[in-house]
Scaffold this motif. Structure first.
Motif, mmCIF file in Angstrom:
data_model
loop_
_atom_site.group_PDB
_atom_site.id
_atom_site.type_symbol
_atom_site.label_atom_id
_atom_site.label_comp_id
_atom_site.label_asym_id
_atom_site.label_seq_id
_atom_site.Cartn_x
_atom_site.Cartn_y
_atom_site.Cartn_z
ATOM 1 N N ASN A 114 0.609 -1.457 -0.026
ATOM 2 C CA ASN A 114 -0.014 0.168 0.013
ATOM 3 C C ASN A 114 0.730 1.319 0.047
ATOM 4 O O ASN A 114 2.349 1.339 0.154
ATOM 5 N N GLN A 115 0.404 2.631 0.183
ATOM 6 C CA GLN A 115 1.146 3.878 -0.006
ATOM 7 C C GLN A 115 2.090 3.683 0.862
ATOM 8 O O GLN A 115 3.044 4.364 1.089
ATOM 9 N N ALA A 156 4.878 1.155 0.354
ATOM 10 C CA ALA A 156 5.403 2.143 -0.305
ATOM 11 C C ALA A 156 6.673 3.447 0.231
ATOM 12 O O ALA A 156 7.677 3.574 -0.232
ATOM 13 N N ILE A 161 4.455 -2.846 -10.804
ATOM 14 C CA ILE A 161 3.648 -1.894 -10.125
ATOM 15 C C ILE A 161 4.592 -1.774 -8.574
ATOM 16 O O ILE A 161 4.947 -0.216 -8.379
ATOM 17 N N ASP A 163 6.460 1.191 -9.926
ATOM 18 C CA ASP A 163 6.427 2.511 -10.094
ATOM 19 C C ASP A 163 5.735 3.473 -9.430
ATOM 20 O O ASP A 163 6.386 4.605 -8.977
ATOM 21 N N CYS A 164 4.625 2.637 -8.461
ATOM 22 C CA CYS A 164 4.743 3.340 -6.976
ATOM 23 C C CYS A 164 5.436 4.270 -6.274
ATOM 24 O O CYS A 164 5.201 5.148 -6.235
ATOM 25 N N ARG A 199 7.438 6.815 -8.050
ATOM 26 C CA ARG A 199 6.973 8.312 -8.288
ATOM 27 C C ARG A 199 7.095 9.438 -6.795
ATOM 28 O O ARG A 199 7.065 10.186 -7.236
ATOM 29 N N PHE A 259 1.477 14.126 -5.262
ATOM 30 C CA PHE A 259 0.683 12.559 -4.784
ATOM 31 C C PHE A 259 1.114 13.472 -3.545
ATOM 32 O O PHE A 259 0.490 12.243 -3.045
#
Length: 232
Positions: free
Chosen positions: A99-100, A103, A151, A154-155, A158, A170
């Motif tokens: 999840n964020q 990340a 995925i 990428d997450c 960024r 973001f």
């Protein structure tokens, strides 16, 4: 930020991560993503990296030695030491849900090394020996770890400095503050009789921010109530 992806299909991973924002960031040197073909580190004359699992069962299992040699080569090429802030991540359905928050934790590191499984997965001993974290992108099974690795790259990518033009890109997105993102609109004002909410064209920034926060809460309560704290 360094991201190294150990895989049997480096061309696939490179293709996905060479496009759009991440591709531009790679070419600009804002983030360094490299793929490493595990077959290159097989000592078998046919470059085999798999074998049948002990105890029987369907399919083939990726062997530990080629994976270990690939990881050793990555560490050596990067110049990592025991003091380096680096984690080896294995993409696995049994892993912690990505999840964020995860990340952001990964983005704070010097680098991550991602292992992509294939076939029936990998020998458990390489996980015990070399993997710091198992990650899952959801409760389903794919043919390999390449797409999940893309995925994650990428997450995480960024979130790195200079990849996006403005940190606000973001900081106000879904999950960044624990809520889903508010609805957004652009021209034309009237689309098939559906109008842009008047508050968004009012020019009153305080009211706009209040409206956006209320819509975020509303959407989150409706679609992802599990994300809300007791006081929201």
């Amino acid at each position: 930020m360094n991201i190294d992806i150990m895989t049997l299909f480096p061309e696939y991973v490179d293709y996905v991560l060479s496009e759009s924002i991440i591709g531009r960031a790679r070419r600009a040197g804002k983030i360094d993503i490299k793929t490493h073909n595990i077959r290159d580190y097989s000592e078998d004359k046919h470059r085999r990296v798999d074998d049948t699992p002990y105890g029987g069962g369907m399919g083939m299992l990726m062997a530990a030695p080629p994976i270990a040699r690939t990881r050793d080569a990555v560490i050596a090429s990067r110049g990592y030491t025991s003091e380096s802030k680096v984690k080896t991540v294995y993409m696995s359905p049994r892993g912690v849900l990505f999840n964020q928050k995860v990340a952001k934790e990964l983005a704070s590191l010097e680098g991550i090394i991602i292992l992509c499984g294939h076939y029936e997965g990998v020998d458990e001993r390489i996980i015990e020996e070399a993997v710091d974290m198992e990650l899952s992108i959801g409760d389903f099974v794919l043919t390999g770890g390449e797409l999940p690795a893309c995925i994650v790259a990428d997450c995480v990518g960024r979130l790195c400095d200079g990849v996006l033009s403005d940190p606000e890109c973001f900081e106000k997105e879904s999950f960044s503050d624990g809520l889903l993102e508010y609805p957004q609109y652009t021209r034309p004002y009237d689309y098939n009789g559906m109008l842009v909410p008047d508050v968004l064209i009012s020019g009153h920034h305080e009211n706009i921010e209040k409206w956006r926060h209320e819509r975020s809460l509303e959407l989150t309560r409706e679609r992802r109530p599990d994300l809300l704290k007791d006081d929201q």
